[in-house]
Enzyme design. Structure first.
Site, short mmCIF file in Angstrom:
data_model
loop_
_atom_site.label_atom_id
_atom_site.label_comp_id
_atom_site.label_asym_id
_atom_site.label_seq_id
_atom_site.Cartn_x
_atom_site.Cartn_y
_atom_site.Cartn_z
N TRP A 48 0.84 -1.22 0.00
CA TRP A 48 0.00 0.00 0.00
C TRP A 48 0.86 1.26 0.00
O TRP A 48 0.39 2.33 -0.33
CB TRP A 48 -0.96 0.01 1.20
CG TRP A 48 -0.35 0.33 2.54
CD1 TRP A 48 0.76 -0.23 3.09
CD2 TRP A 48 -0.81 1.31 3.49
NE1 TRP A 48 1.01 0.31 4.34
CE2 TRP A 48 0.06 1.26 4.61
CE3 TRP A 48 -1.87 2.21 3.53
CZ2 TRP A 48 -0.09 2.08 5.74
CZ3 TRP A 48 -2.02 3.01 4.66
CH2 TRP A 48 -1.14 2.95 5.75
N GLU B 98 0.57 -2.24 12.71
CA GLU B 98 0.77 -3.70 12.70
C GLU B 98 1.24 -4.26 14.04
O GLU B 98 1.51 -5.45 14.14
CB GLU B 98 1.76 -4.07 11.60
CG GLU B 98 1.23 -3.78 10.20
CD GLU B 98 2.26 -3.99 9.12
OE1 GLU B 98 3.46 -4.16 9.45
OE2 GLU B 98 1.89 -3.95 7.93
N LYS C 145 2.57 1.24 16.01
CA LYS C 145 3.74 1.19 15.14
C LYS C 145 3.79 2.42 14.23
O LYS C 145 4.85 2.88 13.84
CB LYS C 145 3.66 -0.09 14.30
CG LYS C 145 4.83 -0.30 13.37
CD LYS C 145 4.69 -1.61 12.60
CE LYS C 145 5.88 -1.84 11.68
NZ LYS C 145 5.72 -3.00 10.82
N GLN C 146 2.63 2.92 13.85
CA GLN C 146 2.58 4.04 12.90
C GLN C 146 1.18 4.65 12.93
O GLN C 146 0.28 4.13 13.58
CB GLN C 146 2.89 3.55 11.49
CG GLN C 146 1.87 2.61 10.90
CD GLN C 146 2.46 1.69 9.85
OE1 GLN C 146 3.04 0.68 10.17
NE2 GLN C 146 2.31 2.07 8.60
C1 BGC Z 1 4.74 -1.27 7.57
C2 BGC Z 1 3.71 -1.36 6.47
C3 BGC Z 1 4.41 -1.23 5.16
C4 BGC Z 1 5.52 -2.25 5.02
C5 BGC Z 1 6.33 -2.05 3.77
C6 BGC Z 1 5.77 -2.35 7.36
O1 BGC Z 1 6.75 -2.29 8.34
O2 BGC Z 1 4.12 -1.42 8.83
O3 BGC Z 1 2.75 -0.35 6.63
O4 BGC Z 1 3.50 -1.39 4.12
O5 BGC Z 1 6.39 -2.14 6.11
O6 BGC Z 1 6.97 -0.83 3.80
#
Ligand code: BGC
Length: 940
Positions: free
Chosen positions: A541, A681, A793-794
């Site tokens: 994404w 996540e 996490k974000q």
């Molecule tokens: C992030 C995701 C992201 C992926 C690839 C993960 O660590 O949490 O949102 O899509 O990395 O960059």
């Protein structure tokens, strides 16, 4: 103020003081006495040129013997010295004294380096000797400008690596010397003379340190070689042209390096991760042996080193002096680029000059197919051949059977050196052998063409033809530079008042363009661009939500290619939906060639590689389907390209809407989406993640609206889709019920949104205990442990606010910012977070808070703040920087007529400027201090 440079080296004449005038008068006197014609215009060609060369130019071919030449030069010098005795501190040019003060206060080292042997006397008379940290003149070195020696010598006197110094010059030869030394240059004078400099100014009047320093904001450099930082450097010095990217490894290689050239679309099977981009044969390979010793960056005897990626020109350069043995010293310069003007051409050039002693040199210029993806081999050899007219190689991937071919031509120039075909198994190429006496140079150009079975019926024939017909390095470079200039013209962003931010943004945009498919609509940009083995080239994404807006609003044709990739990948999405028991199309979390899910199910644990961790994202991180529809819709809004929306756009939107309709779980009147992972996540298997629910609701509503639009504007297409996808009145009514009934966890009084059901009941983190940590909260609390805590996490709810901002009032923005920002792992969580937080902070009118988040994103790759940049560029962070600038600091919103702005600049930014493409028009946007906006519609 943080500066990019550590030292400034000033030329003297015409920069600090105007002795150029005295030189002119002295030469003129000599010329008049000898009856030679000499004008002010002739004098222009003498700037920065040695006395002997000046005399030669003055003579315009008239022969004189050596004795007369010496006598004339002495006479000119005598006249000149008489003029010099008139110099006083009043002869410092305007601005110089203030600038010297500012440099000193900022701790920047200062030197004067002039070709003139009279420089010490002039400096004394000007009264600035005590303000200099070093002084060098023509007598300090043998080779004069445009050779780099004087500046390299000066940098040594300053105790600084060359790449950390900047040169201020008024002569073309001086600018060439600065560049040859690995230093950026500020040119004083007309662009016709000093236009090669990174920054051109009329003179130093009113010039401040920040302005000089901005000349360094076009290059990412490696000032000193550090073995332990190589993986990071390889990533940030990656070059690409939208067809392939090559990491910044050394031509002669280094043990443990992660050399790679990743070509779009060249997927091959692997265990666990299903498929990955196969590392293509190494086109950069050049091995050098001098007097029996092989060049190796770890060997002793290397000095005056500098390596830098010139973002403006898309050129990677390395220069150094190597002493293979005592008494022999060689100047070595490497340059290379994959052409942005012709994506099948790759060019490199090598120059070896013997400075001292003499050297027996062997150079091997090959295509090396002994490459791997961190231990995995992908290639079977089809054919190879080394002949005088070219070295050729064709290989095929072991399982997907894609053929890739390269053909290399080598042209050598240097007495006695001739490229001879040299064939080793898997490494066709050329060998050049000869001896290099002191003062002579070997120049070698290696031009490689690459094709593969995705773009040519006979890739080998195509490569051979292209390599044979390709122009010289210099001609290819010119075209390549023009192509990059065009890119910067259309898509560049200017930040004044902050050179660190400026450089980071340029680097981010360079890296995005390097990975963006110019012509190919069956590929797209992976989470690590094409710059490393991280995530195996897979597409997330990151692409739609973080990377695409930059292209959509600056280079829509490229954005279209990337969106069409998803259109072609619908087959995989249909298979995924049906395998999961749903209708419609469900996009995979990680995508590659076919659009099928390629997220690995198990990966080694970060602390203990013998333990496996179950990865659930491929099973249940389902918001990706809405993210893709969102990006397509945004493209339509931005471009007004109805044809796209009526065709691929609505098809993707509606097929994925069918998925959401079947995925939403009916619970009485309400609908739930249970067992998912949201953007955060750190928590998996959650119910009603609000990012997912709101995006699904937006998706279904947009699908209904777009179907109405389609029925009105393209009734036959609407009919066909309704028929094919069974968009019956019953199904549409169901979508409306889902929209109304989907669970919303938002407190109507405060506006606070609960990230998912039960989030507010989780344990609080004792943040004080983790002050000064250097690892992510997930590593510290454990994968399972982390799920029990309120730690993100974000951005999750904050990401939702950014994407669907118009749906939320200010109270909601504020309440959620206040709640979620303090409990987010900004430093060590996901690199996707910081730029989005910067964007959100701007929405709340907090430019300084926004700036802190923004710089965290800006440093993700250049300073490797997370320690994982070696795996590849963080594409989402790079794209996020542009989003933060344009949607955040500039506050852009688009209306059907034009983009509108509500800026919010950090106090120290004096200018933010960029262009926006909207509905076929181009806008130049200028925002200055005080948040003043100037918007101009550009003529096509
Ligand atoms: C992030 C995701 C992201 C992926 C690839 C993960 O660590 O949490 O949102 O899509 O990395 O960059």
């Amino acid at each position: 103020m943080k500066t990019l440079i550590k030292g400034v080296i000033f030329d003297l004449d015409g920069v600090i003081t105007d002795t150029a005038e005295y030189h002119f008068l002295a030469w003129k006197q000599l010329a008049d006495e000898e009856g030679l014609d000499f004008t002010r215009q002739d004098n222009e060609a003498l700037r920065g040129v040695s006395r002997r060369e000046s005399l030669a130019r003055l003579l315009k071919g008239r022969p004189i013997d050596e004795e007369t030449a010496q006598a004339w030069m002495a006479r000119k010098n005598g006249y000149y010295r008489r003029f010099l005795s008139r110099i006083s501190p009043a002869d410092l040019l305007p601005g110089v004294s203030d600038l010297l003060d500012e440099l000193q206060q900022a701790g920047i080292l200062v030197a004067v380096a002039s070709a003139s042997r009279n420089a010490p006397e002039v400096v004394d008379r000007l009264g600035i000797r005590g303000r200099l940290n070093a002084l060098a003149h023509g007598g300090s070195v043998q080779r004069q400008k445009p050779a780099p020696d004087l500046f390299l010598y000066t940098a040594e006197q300053l105790g600084l690596p060359p790449a950390t110094c900047l040169v201020v010059e008024d002569a073309a030869a001086g600018i060439a010397a600065a560049h040859a030394a690995g230093m950026p240059a500020v040119g004083l004078g007309p662009p016709e003379r000093v236009g090669a400099a990174e920054l051109v100014l009329p003179d130093l009047a009113g010039c401040r340190l920040a302005s000089l320093d901005s000349a360094a904001a076009w290059r990412v450099s490696e000032p000193v070689f550090e073995m332990e930082r190589q993986h990071h450097r390889e990533t940030i010095l990656t070059q690409g042209n939208g067809y392939l990217s090559t990491r910044g490894t050394f031509e002669e290689r280094l043990p443990g390096d992660r050399q790679s050239t990743l070509v779009h679309g060249i997927w091959d099977d692997v265990p666990i991760a299903f498929t990955e981009l196969a590392n293509a044969p190494d086109w950069t390979a050049l091995a050098i042996v001098a007097n029996g010793r092989r060049l190796d960056m770890q060997a002793p005897g290397i000095s005056r080193y500098a390596r830098w990626l010139d973002l403006r020109r898309g050129l990677l350069q390395r220069r150094m002096v190597w002493e293979p043995e005592p008494g022999c010293s060689l100047e070595i310069v490497f340059e290379r680029f994959p052409s942005l003007a012709d994506e099948h051409l790759l060019a490199s050039r090598l120059e070896i000059t013997c400075l001292d002693g003499s050297a027996d040199i062997t150079v091997l210029a090959q295509i090396d197919s002994h490459v791997e993806n961190q231990g995995i081999l992908h290639w079977d050899r089809v054919s190879q051949r080394s002949r005088a007219d070219g070295a050729q190689l064709a290989v095929t991937t072991r399982r997907s059977r894609k053929v890739l071919a390269m053909s290399t031509r080598v042209d050598g120039e240097g007495e006695g050196f001739r490229p001879d075909p040299y064939d080793c198994p898997g490494c066709p190429g050329f060998r050049l052998e000869g001896s290099l006496p002191q003062g002579s140079t070997l120049r070698l150009e290696k031009i490689t063409a690459v094709y593969n079975s995705r773009d040519a019926d006979d890739p080998l024939a195509a490569a051979c033809e292209a390599a044979a017909g390709a122009a010289s390095f210099a001609t290819l470079l010119k075209k390549h530079e023009n192509a990059w200039a065009e890119f910067w013209e259309e898509a560049g962003v200017i930040i004044e008042g902050d050179n660190e931010a400026q450089l980071a943004v340029r680097h981010a945009l360079y890296q995005l363009r390097a990975a963006a498919p110019t012509r190919d609509e069956r590929v797209s940009i992976g989470a690590k661009t094409l710059s490393g083995f991280g995530y195996r080239g897979h597409i997330f994404w990151d692409n739609e939500i973080f990377v695409l807006p930059f292209f959509t609003f600056t280079q829509p044709a490229i954005a279209r290619n990337m969106l069409m990739y998803r259109r072609h990948a619908l087959h995989g999405a249909r298979r995924k939906a049906s395998a999961n028991g749903f209708e419609g199309a469900q996009y995979p979390w990680e995508s590659a060639e076919s659009g099928d899910e390629v997220t690995p199910t198990w990966v080694p644990h970060f602390d203990n590689p013998k333990k496996l961790v179950r990865i659930w994202t491929g099973d249940i991180q389902i918001h990706i389907s809405a993210d893709i529809a969102y990006a397509m819709h945004q493209y339509w809004q931005a471009t007004g390209e109805d044809e796209f929306w009526a065709g691929p756009g609505c098809r993707v939107l509606l097929e994925t809407a069918v998925f959401w309709g079947s995925r939403a779980e009916s619970e009485g009147e309400r609908f739930a989406i249970r067992d998912v992972i949201g953007p955060d996540e750190y928590h998996d298997h959650v119910d009603n993640n609000q990012f997912t629910n709101f995006m699904a609701r937006w998706h279904l509503q947009t699908a209904l609206d777009s179907l109405d639009w389609l029925e009105e504007n393209h009734p036959e297409r609407a009919l066909a889709l309704v028929d094919e996808l069974d968009l019956s009145p019953g199904r549409l009514a169901h979508w409306r019920r889902v929209i109304d009934g989907l669970i919303v966890l938002r407190d109507s009084d405060s506006g606070l949104i609960e990230q998912f059901e039960g989030f507010f009941g989780l344990k609080d983190v004792e943040w004080e205990r983790y002050a000064g940590r250097t690892r992510s909260m997930q590593e510290l609390l454990g994968i399972e442990g982390c799920t029990e805590y309120k730690v993100l996490k974000q951005a999750d709810v904050i990401a939702l606010l950014c994407l669907l901002g118009d749906q939320f009032d200010e109270k909601t923005w504020r309440a959620n910012w206040d709640y979620y920002v303090p409990i987010t792992d900004h430093e060590y969580g996901s690199s996707l977070g910081p730029a989005m937080h910067a964007w959100a902070a701007c929405k709340l009118g907090m430019p300084e808070a926004a700036y802190d988040h923004f710089m965290r994103a800006a440093r993700a790759d250049l300073l490797d703040v997370r320690g994982n940049a070696g795996d590849g560029i963080h594409a989402a962070s790079a794209g996020g920087l542009w989003e933060a600038l344009v949607f955040g600091f500039a506050g852009m919103r688009i209306t059907p007529q034009e983009p509108v702005f509500k800026p919010c600049l950090p106090a120290h930014w004096t200018r933010l400027a960029f262009k926006i493409a909207q509905r076929g028009a181009r806008w130049q946007i200028e925002i200055s201090s005080g948040d003043k906006v100037k918007k101009e519609r550009l003529q096509k």
